[in-house]
Motif scaffolding. Structure first.
Motif, PDB file in Angstrom:
ATOM      1  N   ARG A  74      47.407  53.130  40.903  1.00 28.95           N
ATOM      2  CA  ARG A  74      46.725  53.754  42.037  1.00 28.95           C
ATOM      3  C   ARG A  74      45.472  54.499  41.605  1.00 28.95           C
ATOM      4  O   ARG A  74      45.095  55.521  42.217  1.00 28.95           O
ATOM      5  CB  ARG A  74      47.678  54.722  42.746  1.00 28.95           C
ATOM      6  N   SER A  75      44.810  54.004  40.600  1.00 29.83           N
ATOM      7  CA  SER A  75      43.570  54.641  40.145  1.00 29.83           C
ATOM      8  C   SER A  75      42.700  53.617  39.430  1.00 29.83           C
ATOM      9  O   SER A  75      43.189  52.584  38.947  1.00 29.83           O
ATOM     10  CB  SER A  75      43.852  55.820  39.210  1.00 29.83           C
ATOM     11  N   LEU A  76      41.394  53.921  39.393  1.00 30.50           N
ATOM     12  CA  LEU A  76      40.418  53.054  38.760  1.00 30.50           C
ATOM     13  C   LEU A  76      39.443  53.897  37.945  1.00 30.50           C
ATOM     14  O   LEU A  76      38.957  54.945  38.410  1.00 30.50           O
ATOM     15  CB  LEU A  76      39.630  52.248  39.808  1.00 30.50           C
ATOM     16  N   TRP A  77      39.157  53.416  36.733  1.00 30.68           N
ATOM     17  CA  TRP A  77      38.123  54.003  35.919  1.00 30.68           C
ATOM     18  C   TRP A  77      36.828  53.231  36.140  1.00 30.68           C
ATOM     19  O   TRP A  77      36.783  52.012  36.039  1.00 30.68           O
ATOM     20  CB  TRP A  77      38.482  53.959  34.430  1.00 30.68           C
ATOM     21  N   VAL A  78      35.772  53.978  36.451  1.00 32.42           N
ATOM     22  CA  VAL A  78      34.460  53.376  36.677  1.00 32.42           C
ATOM     23  C   VAL A  78      33.546  53.828  35.552  1.00 32.42           C
ATOM     24  O   VAL A  78      33.450  55.021  35.229  1.00 32.42           O
ATOM     25  CB  VAL A  78      33.877  53.802  38.029  1.00 32.42           C
ATOM     26  N   ARG A  79      32.842  52.853  34.957  1.00 30.41           N
ATOM     27  CA  ARG A  79      31.917  53.129  33.859  1.00 30.41           C
ATOM     28  C   ARG A  79      30.569  52.473  34.172  1.00 30.41           C
ATOM     29  O   ARG A  79      30.498  51.438  34.819  1.00 30.41           O
ATOM     30  CB  ARG A  79      32.473  52.599  32.539  1.00 30.41           C
ATOM     31  N   TYR A 135      40.421  45.553  40.934  1.00 29.05           N
ATOM     32  CA  TYR A 135      41.814  45.703  41.352  1.00 29.05           C
ATOM     33  C   TYR A 135      42.468  46.702  40.407  1.00 29.05           C
ATOM     34  O   TYR A 135      42.234  46.670  39.190  1.00 29.05           O
ATOM     35  CB  TYR A 135      42.568  44.380  41.255  1.00 29.05           C
ATOM     36  N   SER A 136      43.317  47.544  40.941  1.00 25.15           N
ATOM     37  CA  SER A 136      44.100  48.430  40.069  1.00 25.15           C
ATOM     38  C   SER A 136      45.276  47.683  39.441  1.00 25.15           C
ATOM     39  O   SER A 136      45.720  48.041  38.346  1.00 25.15           O
ATOM     40  CB  SER A 136      44.610  49.638  40.857  1.00 25.15           C
ATOM     41  N   LYS A 137      45.775  46.633  40.114  1.00 28.45           N
ATOM     42  CA  LYS A 137      46.842  45.790  39.579  1.00 28.45           C
ATOM     43  C   LYS A 137      46.790  44.445  40.297  1.00 28.45           C
ATOM     44  O   LYS A 137      46.484  44.402  41.486  1.00 28.45           O
ATOM     45  CB  LYS A 137      48.211  46.451  39.786  1.00 28.45           C
ATOM     46  N   GLN A 138      47.115  43.349  39.561  1.00 31.05           N
ATOM     47  CA  GLN A 138      47.033  42.004  40.133  1.00 31.05           C
ATOM     48  C   GLN A 138      48.370  41.288  39.983  1.00 31.05           C
ATOM     49  O   GLN A 138      49.194  41.635  39.140  1.00 31.05           O
ATOM     50  CB  GLN A 138      45.941  41.180  39.423  1.00 31.05           C
ATOM     51  N   LYS A 139      48.545  40.250  40.833  1.00 30.46           N
ATOM     52  CA  LYS A 139      49.678  39.334  40.742  1.00 30.46           C
ATOM     53  C   LYS A 139      49.253  37.985  41.305  1.00 30.46           C
ATOM     54  O   LYS A 139      48.109  37.818  41.743  1.00 30.46           O
ATOM     55  CB  LYS A 139      50.894  39.887  41.484  1.00 30.46           C
ATOM     56  N   ALA A 140      50.175  37.020  41.299  1.00 33.45           N
ATOM     57  CA  ALA A 140      49.861  35.681  41.813  1.00 33.45           C
ATOM     58  C   ALA A 140      49.562  35.754  43.304  1.00 33.45           C
ATOM     59  O   ALA A 140      50.077  36.623  44.025  1.00 33.45           O
ATOM     60  CB  ALA A 140      51.016  34.726  41.556  1.00 33.45           C
ATOM     61  N   PRO A 141      48.727  34.854  43.813  1.00 35.67           N
ATOM     62  CA  PRO A 141      48.406  34.878  45.248  1.00 35.67           C
ATOM     63  C   PRO A 141      49.651  34.712  46.107  1.00 35.67           C
ATOM     64  O   PRO A 141      50.644  34.097  45.702  1.00 35.67           O
ATOM     65  CB  PRO A 141      47.454  33.690  45.416  1.00 35.67           C
TER      66      PRO A 141
END
Length: 545
Positions: free
Chosen positions: A150-155, A228-234
């Motif tokens: 539930r979080s994202l690092w932006v650089r 995406y914070s986390k991915q899975k199959a479509p």
């Protein structure tokens, strides 16, 4: 303690020697500290556009609520004015709301507005919001990586020019239109190159991130990225559709998977196809494409095709599509059709030419000689044409009639011809040769070779010359001449019994009963025979002599 903050108090105790146990907690008591006017500046972000022909500027202003240590109590509302508040005089208010955003209209050319928060104890100092143009230098690079579910690092890479602050904005990508007004934050440290996004981030959802550098006198052009914070199959694969097909190619298309169902970045599409003999082939397609052409297929063959959508976390197969290749391509079918049409047109033109051009028609369909209508069949010697042909008036309908019978020679079986009977006839020419000057001029003769008669004697049998008339209903033509000679068969195959008078009258010397010997009675007998009706025998006088 903080101003305007609610606190809950409880107490317990133990002996001073600290050798005993702690007592139970006392009943709780609640206390709230007194409030104070808010302090500090508010983080604000805006967007503006010109509206209408009146020269008004439509502004959407958004801000962050002050932190607890700056609010100094419960914030009751926010006020937006065109000028700062001066002692003893309040400026006109253009927006007063309890929310953290406000839409308003100001005259064109307005460059500053002032924002303040207030509570029960007072109002904060106004925060100046400068409506700068977005024409500053953009960042060189921006990317984002998961910081957790539930979080994202932006650089990002800092621009060469000094930056006062950064505005980081993110929006969830969805098929339905919508905008999150609170999905932004300000980084006041112009030297930083990283930021952590924690508000409103959900796993398996795509977010578009934008970063604006704030310069002293301008706002930089934003740069964008997705993460995406986390991915899975479509959740599912797209459905294939057949766009076109030929004998060796098949073009397929599909609709992209909705972004809410992708569950991650689609890395590729894989097309699988197999024929009835289980020969499986596949091809990988770029995710930016929505169509693919399968080549080198076999003509008139059944194939089953399906597609798989993949992310870095896995892939999902779609439903199967059945297709059958064609026997001929569209171009080949058109060429064959045009060829058939051309051949048909040529045949029609040839037929027209044959009908119109007698010479061409004669080359392909020559006239076959017709003996009945030939010139030889219609030829009659001049001497015969001068004779008066007597044609009976009454004829059998549909039967051929013979107008004249001329007996060239009369012979009896078993007797030698007399010199008197043979003397009127000259020496006979060769068979089937028309002679002039032999015998009577202009007269055609037919010669016959000797033939053994019934009695074994080599007597010569002469046939008759017959001139016939046409059938009933036909056009009258000049009389035709028929010649027969050189027969190898006897005229009468049997010597006995003797023919009856109406069959061959000249074989009997004696005239029938009641008939005179001048040749008149045979005509009456011939009239009774249907086939020989109308016959007239010429030369009977010579035979009697």
């Amino acid at each position: 303690f903080l101003f305007g903050t609610w606190y809950h108090f409880q107490m317990r105790c133990r002996r001073s020697s600290a050798r005993g146990y702690w007592s139970e907690w006392s009943p709780g008591r609640n206390y709230t500290t007194h409030e104070k006017a808010p302090t500090g500046k508010l983080d604000a972000w805006w967007s503006a556009r010109l509206a209408g022909a009146g020269g008004r500027l439509e502004v959407q202003l958004r801000w962050k609520a002050p932190r607890q240590q700056e609010a100094n109590g419960r914030v009751l509302g926010y006020r937006v004015t065109l000028s700062p508040r001066r002692r003893g005089r309040d400026p006109p208010t253009i927006c007063n709301t309890t929310h953290t955003q406000c839409n308003f209209s100001v005259p064109a050319g307005t460059r500053r507005v002032y924002l303040s928060a207030y509570n029960a104890a007072g109002e904060s100092a106004a925060t100046e919001v400068v409506l700068l143009e977005r024409k500053g230098q953009p960042l060189a690079r921006l990317w984002a990586v998961p910081g957790g579910e539930r979080s994202l690092w932006v650089r990002w890479e800092a621009p060469p020019a000094p930056v006062a602050a950064y505005i980081l904005e993110w929006q969830r990508v969805s098929s339905e239109p919508g905008r999150c007004s609170a999905c932004w934050q300000m980084e006041r440290d112009g030297a930083t190159t990283t930021a952590l996004i924690q508000d409103g981030i959900e796993p398996f959802q795509q977010y578009n991130i934008s970063l604006y550098p704030l310069y002293k006198d301008a706002i930089g052009v934003p740069v964008h990225t997705a993460a995406y914070s986390k991915q899975k199959a479509p959740s599912y694969a797209p459905k294939l559709h057949l766009k076109s097909i030929s004998k060796s190619d098949a073009e397929l298309c599909w609709d992209p998977v909705p972004v809410e169902m992708q569950n991650g970045f689609i890395t590729s599409y894989t097309i699988f196809w197999a024929n009835s003999t289980a020969e499986v082939s596949s091809a990988t397609v770029n995710p930016s494409l929505s169509s693919f052409v399968i080549r080198e297929l076999k003509p008139s063959t059944l194939y089953k095709v399906h597609i798989m959508a993949s992310t870095v976390a896995g892939g999902t197969n779609g439903t199967s599509l059945t297709l059958v290749t064609m026997v001929l391509d569209d171009i080949e079918i058109q060429f064959l059709f045009l060829t058939l049409v051309l051949i048909f047109v040529l045949l029609i033109l040839l037929l027209i030419c044959f009908q119109k051009n007698g010479r061409v028609k004669q080359q392909f369909w020559p006239n076959v000689p017709d003996p009945a209508n030939s010139s030889l069949g219609k030829w009659v010697p001049v001497e015969l044409q001068q004779e008066h042909l007597q044609v009976p008036g009454a004829r059998e309908p549909g039967l051929a009639t013979i107008s004249t019978v001329t007996v060239l020679e009369k012979a009896t079986w078993g007797k030698e011809p007399t010199a008197e009977a043979a003397s009127p006839f000259p020496a006979m020419p060769q068979p089937y040769v028309q002679q002039e000057g032999l015998g009577r001029p202009g007269r055609g003769w037919a010669a016959a070779e000797p033939h053994q008669g019934p009695g074994g004697s080599g007597e010569t049998v002469q046939y008759a010359r017959v001139v016939g008339d046409g059938y009933k209903g036909q056009q009258h033509t000049p009389p035709r001449l028929y010649l027969r000679s050189s027969s190898s068969q006897p005229l009468l195959p049997e010597p006995s019994p003797s023919p009856k008078p109406y069959q061959n009258l000249w074989f009997h010397r004696a005239a029938p009963h009641g008939c005179p010997g001048d040749g008149g009675c045979p005509e009456e007998l011939l009239a009774t025979f249907p086939l020989l009706q109308g016959l007239r025998i010429s030369g009977a006088e010579e035979l009697q002599d």
